[in-house]
Design a protein around this motif. Structure first.
Motif, PDB file in Angstrom:
ATOM      1  N   GLY A  96      34.850  -3.116 -35.257  1.00  0.00           N
ATOM      2  CA  GLY A  96      34.075  -4.331 -35.433  1.00  0.00           C
ATOM      3  C   GLY A  96      33.970  -4.778 -36.877  1.00  0.00           C
ATOM      4  O   GLY A  96      33.516  -5.898 -37.153  1.00  0.00           O
ATOM      5  N   GLY A  97      34.369  -3.920 -37.791  1.00  0.00           N
ATOM      6  CA  GLY A  97      34.290  -4.240 -39.205  1.00  0.00           C
ATOM      7  C   GLY A  97      35.481  -5.036 -39.704  1.00  0.00           C
ATOM      8  O   GLY A  97      36.358  -5.445 -38.926  1.00  0.00           O
ATOM      9  N   PHE A 131      42.909 -11.843 -37.337  1.00  0.00           N
ATOM     10  CA  PHE A 131      43.494 -11.654 -38.656  1.00  0.00           C
ATOM     11  C   PHE A 131      43.909 -13.010 -39.231  1.00  0.00           C
ATOM     12  O   PHE A 131      44.285 -13.927 -38.499  1.00  0.00           O
ATOM     13  N   THR A 132      43.850 -13.114 -40.538  1.00  0.00           N
ATOM     14  CA  THR A 132      44.416 -14.270 -41.230  1.00  0.00           C
ATOM     15  C   THR A 132      45.295 -13.779 -42.380  1.00  0.00           C
ATOM     16  O   THR A 132      45.029 -12.726 -42.971  1.00  0.00           O
ATOM     17  N   LEU A 145      37.854  -5.446 -36.217  1.00  0.00           N
ATOM     18  CA  LEU A 145      38.852  -4.393 -36.099  1.00  0.00           C
ATOM     19  C   LEU A 145      38.581  -3.480 -34.919  1.00  0.00           C
ATOM     20  O   LEU A 145      37.424  -3.234 -34.541  1.00  0.00           O
ATOM     21  N   LYS A 146      39.666  -3.006 -34.339  1.00  0.00           N
ATOM     22  CA  LYS A 146      39.616  -2.111 -33.193  1.00  0.00           C
ATOM     23  C   LYS A 146      40.318  -0.797 -33.534  1.00  0.00           C
ATOM     24  O   LYS A 146      41.190  -0.780 -34.407  1.00  0.00           O
ATOM     25  N   PRO A 147      39.997   0.270 -32.839  1.00  0.00           N
ATOM     26  CA  PRO A 147      40.725   1.530 -33.097  1.00  0.00           C
ATOM     27  C   PRO A 147      42.237   1.374 -32.962  1.00  0.00           C
ATOM     28  O   PRO A 147      42.992   2.045 -33.679  1.00  0.00           O
ATOM     29  N   VAL A 153      40.547   2.824 -38.199  1.00  0.00           N
ATOM     30  CA  VAL A 153      39.384   2.208 -37.563  1.00  0.00           C
ATOM     31  C   VAL A 153      38.754   3.239 -36.632  1.00  0.00           C
ATOM     32  O   VAL A 153      39.380   3.682 -35.670  1.00  0.00           O
ATOM     33  N   SER A 154      37.533   3.595 -36.920  1.00  0.00           N
ATOM     34  CA  SER A 154      36.843   4.589 -36.104  1.00  0.00           C
ATOM     35  C   SER A 154      36.039   3.902 -34.999  1.00  0.00           C
ATOM     36  O   SER A 154      35.512   2.802 -35.194  1.00  0.00           O
ATOM     37  N   SER A 155      35.933   4.569 -33.876  1.00  0.00           N
ATOM     38  CA  SER A 155      35.212   3.986 -32.729  1.00  0.00           C
ATOM     39  C   SER A 155      33.734   4.368 -32.745  1.00  0.00           C
ATOM     40  O   SER A 155      33.307   5.184 -33.531  1.00  0.00           O
TER      41      SER A 155
END
Length: 124
Positions: free
Chosen positions: A15-16, A68-69, A86-88, A122-124
């Motif tokens: 999510g970050g 994303f951009t 962001l996703k794992p 990316v951590s969940s």
């Protein structure tokens, strides 16, 4: 010859957001279309995003569209990848690449120069 150096990777929670930068050497940066690719462990390198040499055209793979951009600052010889929500599954080494063409290219073989990559986890 173009030398590319990525930065900005790291560990982020799901999510970050993270912004990657790719600094290019050489005075002809504005003549290269730029792309971002990523490679997860055990997987092939895959296209993420690309931008034309003028910055007026962009293209994204479906998996990152709307999250994303990609942008560039030719005066600073730098291309950016802003990654939101962001996703794992986004965990990978991210590479920037330069193609000596004006249009959008998304095949790895179409790129002439590559950076060394930067890890995004990316951590969940």
């Amino acid at each position: 010859q173009v030398h590319l150096v990525e930065s900005g990777g790291g560990l982020v929670q799901a999510g970050g957001s993270v912004r990657l930068s790719c600094a290019a050497s050489g005075r002809t940066f504005g003549r290269y279309s730029m792309g971002w690719f990523r490679q997860a462990p055990g997987k092939e390198r895959e296209f993420v995003a690309a931008i034309t040499w003028s910055g007026d055209g962009t293209y994204f793979t479906d998996a990152v569209k709307d999250r994303f951009t990609i942008s560039r600052d030719n005066a600073k010889n730098t291309v950016y990848l802003q990654m939101n929500s962001l996703k794992p599954d986004d965990t990978a080494v991210y590479y920037c690449a330069a193609a000596q063409t004006s249009g959008i290219v998304h095949g790895p073989g179409q790129y002439d120069y590559w950076g060394q990559g930067t890890q995004v986890t990316v951590s969940s």
